[in-house]
Design a protein around this motif. Structure first.
Motif, PDB file in Angstrom:
ATOM      1  N   ASN A   1      22.698   3.278 102.905  1.00 59.08           N
ATOM      2  CA  ASN A   1      22.245   2.204 103.997  1.00 59.08           C
ATOM      3  C   ASN A   1      21.188   1.237 103.929  1.00 59.08           C
ATOM      4  O   ASN A   1      20.677   0.335 104.724  1.00 59.08           O
ATOM      5  CB  ASN A   1      23.135   2.133 104.847  1.00 59.08           C
ATOM      6  CG  ASN A   1      24.368   2.540 104.824  1.00 59.08           C
ATOM      7  OD1 ASN A   1      25.246   2.416 104.753  1.00 59.08           O
ATOM      8  ND2 ASN A   1      25.272   4.414 105.754  1.00 59.08           N
ATOM      9  N   ARG A   2      20.287   2.487 103.443  1.00 59.48           N
ATOM     10  CA  ARG A   2      18.482   2.027 103.937  1.00 59.48           C
ATOM     11  C   ARG A   2      18.145   0.591 103.041  1.00 59.48           C
ATOM     12  O   ARG A   2      17.772   0.072 102.958  1.00 59.48           O
ATOM     13  CB  ARG A   2      17.813   3.452 103.770  1.00 59.48           C
ATOM     14  CG  ARG A   2      16.574   3.079 103.908  1.00 59.48           C
ATOM     15  CD  ARG A   2      16.239   4.631 104.143  1.00 59.48           C
ATOM     16  NE  ARG A   2      14.238   4.151 103.971  1.00 59.48           N
ATOM     17  CZ  ARG A   2      13.716   3.682 102.496  1.00 59.48           C
ATOM     18  NH1 ARG A   2      14.849   4.221 101.570  1.00 59.48           N
ATOM     19  NH2 ARG A   2      12.528   3.185 102.563  1.00 59.48           N
TER      20      ARG A   2
ATOM     21  N   ASN B   1      23.731   7.465 103.280  1.00 56.74           N
ATOM     22  CA  ASN B   1      22.417   7.371 103.619  1.00 56.74           C
ATOM     23  C   ASN B   1      21.063   6.312 103.179  1.00 56.74           C
ATOM     24  O   ASN B   1      20.710   5.525 103.887  1.00 56.74           O
ATOM     25  CB  ASN B   1      21.220   8.575 105.086  1.00 56.74           C
ATOM     26  CG  ASN B   1      22.511   8.969 106.210  1.00 56.74           C
ATOM     27  OD1 ASN B   1      23.232   8.048 106.345  1.00 56.74           O
ATOM     28  ND2 ASN B   1      22.231   9.747 106.562  1.00 56.74           N
TER      29      ASN B   1
END
Ligand code: NAD
Length: 498
Positions: free
Chosen positions: A342-343, A339
């Motif tokens: 992706n951020r 995550n």
């Protein structure tokens, strides 16, 4: 094949009262995942509120009745010395585990992580042994003296980007002065934390002085911060989490020390030694895979030198060796978890939406579909109000801004809700002195990237934190001053009710 390998525990649990906690049938397990391969390499058992309670009770018992707060400074210093030596003895294993969990290249972990953690204990062993009270004799009729006493039980919380140096800093500063603690590191990077706390005990730390609990912030972290037997909270992590922690701690007026995020300006002035400024700027944003609170992530370059400087920066960024963090030659490893990758990648899209120019990177490296790698990225922004200039991205992502003169550079640098550090590259004394005076940040690095002087305060202005680590700052946070006044004569006293 990696260049280094040690055994990795299959299971990570809490350490309470000096003992690893067994696994009961109930409870939540999480895989611990290698960010370079996306393969699980262990299982973390989350500590629930009941286990956190047991850890806090152990720390409370060690504080109320154990030897640690009562022992003389020389004895406590000797245990710190032994912890320092033990960390050095196990250095290679701990470096391997930190690199494995975080994805930070092993060469950088070797330079900065375990040696620094060991030094934390050497340094604060010295601080605790040198500390003395105050005496006031200005009033000849009284002797007034001030002693410093430990506060009690600390909740010490750490992030995932540099587990060993940051968690050891929280622990060393807390227990040096006779406090006991419960450490809650990040749920993403537990392997080195488990070994570190075991090593503390092997080095002679009495049981209960440092307890370890693992788990997600809103579960294990919240149970710890809100526990009524916790007296103070020391937190290193993100600014948004810091706000939650401060408001939770505030409900019972627990003091908080907060070391938080940053979006630090790195000002390159036309008077700089540009070769050194280039080397330093690359280190400032790309070491630790850019996952550092003190990253120089907003690079402000003067217009007269901007074209050439940015071109050279981009050329070097493209040559950075991306790969397995456990290989000695790697310069950029994977980001810590999916995550987060992706951020960070989402900011490349945002940069395009905001009209910034993508200079290099912005995606996953070609041919590296496995592992949470992000290309070293650089963008040129139009205006400091853009989100890519204001938000902490916490990845290998440099945002350039071009300025006309020093006035403008200082205005842009200070136009941020953060204020952790600022970098300045200049050979001009007037420029240097003015910038050092006017930059609103806790630490100013002139012509150097990332230098920590533990004797000096470290911490942030604005939303980068509250309080300071360092010899005096830590002493002040982790002790209660007690003032004792004793008359030296039988002074005439008002006789009430006579
Ligand atoms: P984070 O704030 O998400 O987590 C830090 C710790 O807090 C972890 O142990 C986490 O489990 C816990 N936590 C999360 N939510 C919580 C909650 N609601 N209640 C209680 N505990 C909670 O930060 P992170 O992503 O692990 O680390 C990156 C951040 O840390 C960045 O913002 C970086 O700038 C900052 N940081 C600051 C310093 C410094 O010295 N100023 C140093 C390193 C990292």
């Amino acid at each position: 094949m990696t260049d280094v390998a040690f055994d990795v525990r299959e299971r990570v649990t809490s350490i309470i009262d000096g003992e690893s906690v067994g696994v009961s049938r109930r409870g939540v397990d999480f895989p611990i995942v290698n960010p370079a391969s996306e393969e699980p390499n262990g299982v973390l058992r989350e500590a629930d509120a009941q286990e956190v309670d047991a850890a806090v009770r152990s720390a409370r018992k060690a504080f109320e009745t154990g030897p640690w707060p009562r022992m003389g400074a020389d004895e406590r210093k000797a245990i710190f010395r032994s912890m320092h030596e033990a960390l050095h003895r196990h250095r290679e294993e701990l470096e391997f585990l930190d690199s494995l969990n975080t994805g930070v290249p092993i060469s950088q972990v070797r330079a900065m992580h375990v040696a620094r953690a060991a030094y934390n204990f050497e340094f604060f062993g010295e601080v605790l042994s040198q500390e003395s009270g105050e005496v006031y004799t200005q009033n000849p009729n009284y002797l007034t003296y001030v002693t410093r006493e430990p506060v009690g039980v600390g909740a010490m919380m750490a992030p995932w980007n540099a587990p060993i140096p940051l968690a050891s800093m929280r622990v060393a500063t807390c227990i040096a002065f006779g406090n006991t603690c419960v450490l809650k590191p990040s749920e993403y990077t537990p392997h080195s934390m488990q070994r570190m706390v075991e090593i503390f005990h092997e080095a002679g730390l009495p049981p209960g002085v440092v307890n370890l609990v693992n788990g997600r912030g809103p579960v294990t972290g919240t149970a710890l911060v809100t526990h009524p037997e916790v007296d103070m909270v020391g937190f290193t992590g993100g600014s948004e989490t810091g706000k939650i922690i401060m408001s939770e701690a505030g409900k019972s007026l627990k003091p908080v020390l907060l070391e938080l995020g940053g979006k630090s300006a790195n000002i390159v002035h036309e008077s700089a030694d540009l070769d050194r400024a280039l080397d330093g700027s690359l280190i400032g944003i790309f070491s630790g895979n850019g996952q550092q609170c003190l990253a120089g992530s907003r690079i402000l370059v003067q217009k007269s030198i901007a074209g050439e400087f940015i071109e050279r920066f981009v050329e070097r960024s493209r040559k950075l060796r991306i790969g397995d963090p456990l290989k000695a030659e790697t310069e950029i490893g994977p980001l810590c978890y999916e995550n987060h990758m992706n951020r960070v990648l989402s900011y490349a899209d945002l940069a395009r939406e905001e009209g910034a120019k993508l200079l290099t990177g912005g995606g996953r490296p070609e041919g590296m579909e496995q592992g949470w790698f992000v290309e070293p990225t650089a963008v040129l922004a139009d205006d400091n109000s853009a989100r890519i200039c204001q938000e902490e991205i916490f990845g290998p992502f440099a945002t350039f801004l071009v300025y006309e003169d020093l006035d403008e550079a200082l205005r842009i640098a200070n136009d941020s809700e953060f204020g952790l550090v600022a970098y300045l590259w200049s050979q001009d004394l007037n420029v240097t002195m003015r910038a050092a005076r006017e930059l609103r940040a806790g630490t100013i690095w002139v012509n150097t990237p990332i230098y920590r002087e533990l004797r000096a305060p470290f911490g942030g202005y604005k939303q980068s934190g509250i309080g300071r680590d360092g010899a005096r700052g830590s002493l002040e946070f982790f002790t209660e001053p007690k003032t004792v006044s004793i008359p030296l004569t039988d002074f005439p006293m008002l006789k009430m009710g006579k």
